[in-house]
Design an enzyme around this catalytic site. Sequence first.
Site, PDB file in Angstrom:
ATOM      1  N   SER A 136     -30.326 -22.234  -6.900  1.00 19.82           N
ATOM      2  CA  SER A 136     -31.047 -23.183  -7.319  1.00 19.82           C
ATOM      3  C   SER A 136     -31.223 -24.441  -6.510  1.00 19.82           C
ATOM      4  O   SER A 136     -30.174 -24.805  -6.206  1.00 19.82           O
ATOM      5  CB  SER A 136     -30.393 -23.669  -8.688  1.00 19.82           C
ATOM      6  OG  SER A 136     -30.940 -24.560  -9.351  1.00 19.82           O
ATOM      7  N   LYS A 162     -34.936 -20.601  -6.994  1.00 21.21           N
ATOM      8  CA  LYS A 162     -35.251 -21.704  -8.013  1.00 21.21           C
ATOM      9  C   LYS A 162     -35.484 -22.967  -7.848  1.00 21.21           C
ATOM     10  O   LYS A 162     -34.424 -23.617  -7.105  1.00 21.21           O
ATOM     11  CB  LYS A 162     -34.095 -21.596  -9.285  1.00 21.21           C
ATOM     12  CG  LYS A 162     -34.396 -22.159 -10.358  1.00 21.21           C
ATOM     13  CD  LYS A 162     -33.838 -21.958 -11.531  1.00 21.21           C
ATOM     14  CE  LYS A 162     -32.545 -22.737 -11.546  1.00 21.21           C
ATOM     15  NZ  LYS A 162     -31.677 -22.678 -12.932  1.00 21.21           N
ATOM     16  N   LYS A 164     -36.083 -26.938  -8.885  1.00 14.66           N
ATOM     17  CA  LYS A 164     -36.426 -27.968 -10.125  1.00 14.66           C
ATOM     18  C   LYS A 164     -37.584 -28.652 -10.078  1.00 14.66           C
ATOM     19  O   LYS A 164     -37.931 -29.188  -9.029  1.00 14.66           O
ATOM     20  CB  LYS A 164     -35.041 -28.844 -10.119  1.00 14.66           C
ATOM     21  CG  LYS A 164     -33.636 -28.204 -10.267  1.00 14.66           C
ATOM     22  CD  LYS A 164     -33.607 -27.603 -11.501  1.00 14.66           C
ATOM     23  CE  LYS A 164     -32.040 -27.074 -11.728  1.00 14.66           C
ATOM     24  NZ  LYS A 164     -31.791 -26.760 -13.086  1.00 14.66           N
ATOM     25  N   ASP A 189     -37.615 -24.607 -12.915  1.00 14.81           N
ATOM     26  CA  ASP A 189     -36.995 -24.821 -13.764  1.00 14.81           C
ATOM     27  C   ASP A 189     -37.028 -26.277 -14.036  1.00 14.81           C
ATOM     28  O   ASP A 189     -37.220 -27.260 -13.273  1.00 14.81           O
ATOM     29  CB  ASP A 189     -35.545 -24.682 -13.531  1.00 14.81           C
ATOM     30  CG  ASP A 189     -34.582 -25.077 -14.564  1.00 14.81           C
ATOM     31  OD1 ASP A 189     -35.026 -25.391 -15.665  1.00 14.81           O
ATOM     32  OD2 ASP A 189     -33.404 -25.042 -14.503  1.00 14.81           O
ATOM     33  N   GLU A 214     -38.649 -22.127 -16.247  1.00 16.56           N
ATOM     34  CA  GLU A 214     -37.628 -22.069 -17.323  1.00 16.56           C
ATOM     35  C   GLU A 214     -37.660 -23.490 -18.075  1.00 16.56           C
ATOM     36  O   GLU A 214     -37.679 -24.430 -17.612  1.00 16.56           O
ATOM     37  CB  GLU A 214     -36.333 -22.024 -16.570  1.00 16.56           C
ATOM     38  CG  GLU A 214     -35.265 -21.946 -17.186  1.00 16.56           C
ATOM     39  CD  GLU A 214     -33.729 -22.025 -16.450  1.00 16.56           C
ATOM     40  OE1 GLU A 214     -32.768 -21.954 -16.851  1.00 16.56           O
ATOM     41  OE2 GLU A 214     -33.936 -21.747 -14.982  1.00 16.56           O
ATOM     42  N   LYS A 263     -26.079 -18.305 -20.354  1.00 11.13           N
ATOM     43  CA  LYS A 263     -24.851 -18.894 -19.805  1.00 11.13           C
ATOM     44  C   LYS A 263     -23.761 -18.867 -20.921  1.00 11.13           C
ATOM     45  O   LYS A 263     -23.794 -19.311 -22.039  1.00 11.13           O
ATOM     46  CB  LYS A 263     -25.193 -20.649 -19.552  1.00 11.13           C
ATOM     47  CG  LYS A 263     -26.273 -20.895 -18.559  1.00 11.13           C
ATOM     48  CD  LYS A 263     -26.606 -22.626 -18.477  1.00 11.13           C
ATOM     49  CE  LYS A 263     -27.756 -22.485 -17.422  1.00 11.13           C
ATOM     50  NZ  LYS A 263     -28.557 -23.696 -17.527  1.00 11.13           N
ATOM     51  N   GLY A 291     -26.107 -20.917 -14.046  1.00  7.59           N
ATOM     52  CA  GLY A 291     -25.064 -21.748 -13.635  1.00  7.59           C
ATOM     53  C   GLY A 291     -25.247 -23.141 -14.079  1.00  7.59           C
ATOM     54  O   GLY A 291     -26.181 -23.630 -14.428  1.00  7.59           O
TER      55      GLY A 291
END
Length: 371
Positions: A136, A162, A164, A189, A214, A263, A291
């Site tokens: 991420s 991934k 953000k 995400d 996401e 999660k 995570g």
Amino acid sequence: MEIKSIILRYMRMRLLHPFKTSVGTITDKDFILVEVKSKSGLSGWAETVSDAIPIYHEETVKTNWHMLKDILIPTLMKTELKHPDDVSEAFKDLRGNYNAKAALDGAIWDLYAKENGISLAKAIGGVKDKIEVGVSVGIQKTEKELLQKIEGFVTDGYKRIKVKIKPGWDMNILKAIRKEFPEIPLMADANCAYTINDIPYLKQLDEFNLMMVEQPLSYDDLIDHARLQQELNTPICLDECIHTAEDVRKAIEIGSGKIINLKIGRVGGITESLKIHKLCEDKNIPMWCGGMLEAGIGRAHNIAITSLANFTLPGDTAPSSHYWKEDIISPEVTMKDGYIEVPTGPGIGFEPNKEKIEDFMLYSETFHNYE
């Protein structure tokens, strides 16, 4: 399993690099390290995953401490434990507080596996000997810096990237990534940064051949995600709004998304995670393990859960060195060619490093079972 004592340790570890999302930036990770000691002489370990302030959901490290000390530990001390599932059964009438519950649940699962001389992965029904690793990437200062980080992660062998996103750092960034890396497995995400009014704008996501987007909408929403998914070819992955198997059932029934990020802390522990896994497996809904900037013990739990059959997409369980100068386990979590080996030793398969734990601990409290 007869509990002798439970130790709570308030921990603070400095991240190697600040981690920025649409809701804030984290430089230090505060968490509670939970150790459950049994009368057999063995210990089970787990971590809480809440933040110091409620930017991911309503729980915080200090509310976790209160729940553990004043409510959950006293409840657990009075519970006859024949199997780890008895923990969630003991807590079923206590509303919410999933992170706090998950820490005790996870420590008992680790203890159970150790007392039976098997790995945690085997105890929960894991079938893999290694797991695929994704990474991420937080919001960076510049587009150039982001692209350089992605290039490094691709070179390192990560199986999925991934990134953000948030309004103002989204379509232009994805366009730049796809220009530079047209074929890499890529997902975005949003951490709840958009609203249902952004549907026309979010439809642009379909241009970038993403594995998924996401949690684009509110942290507590299922309804609007279903409306958005009808408008997108890109699969929606649900994260913040999933706390129970019932949430997953409802999301599947109304079409809120096509993928589930699990999660352990967010859903209250391993027992509930197993229920969600079975439901998704039965409904052909792919899963992956998210995570929460876990230290080594929490990371070990994530490795075990990812060994289950329906975790078919690379998760966020990057190696220790991605986050920490020094971790609190021996050996540290390492990656080779984009994979992490699933430990076969008893319990989580990593040894808590007591010296490092002492270095990062701010304070602790021990609770004895005198019954």
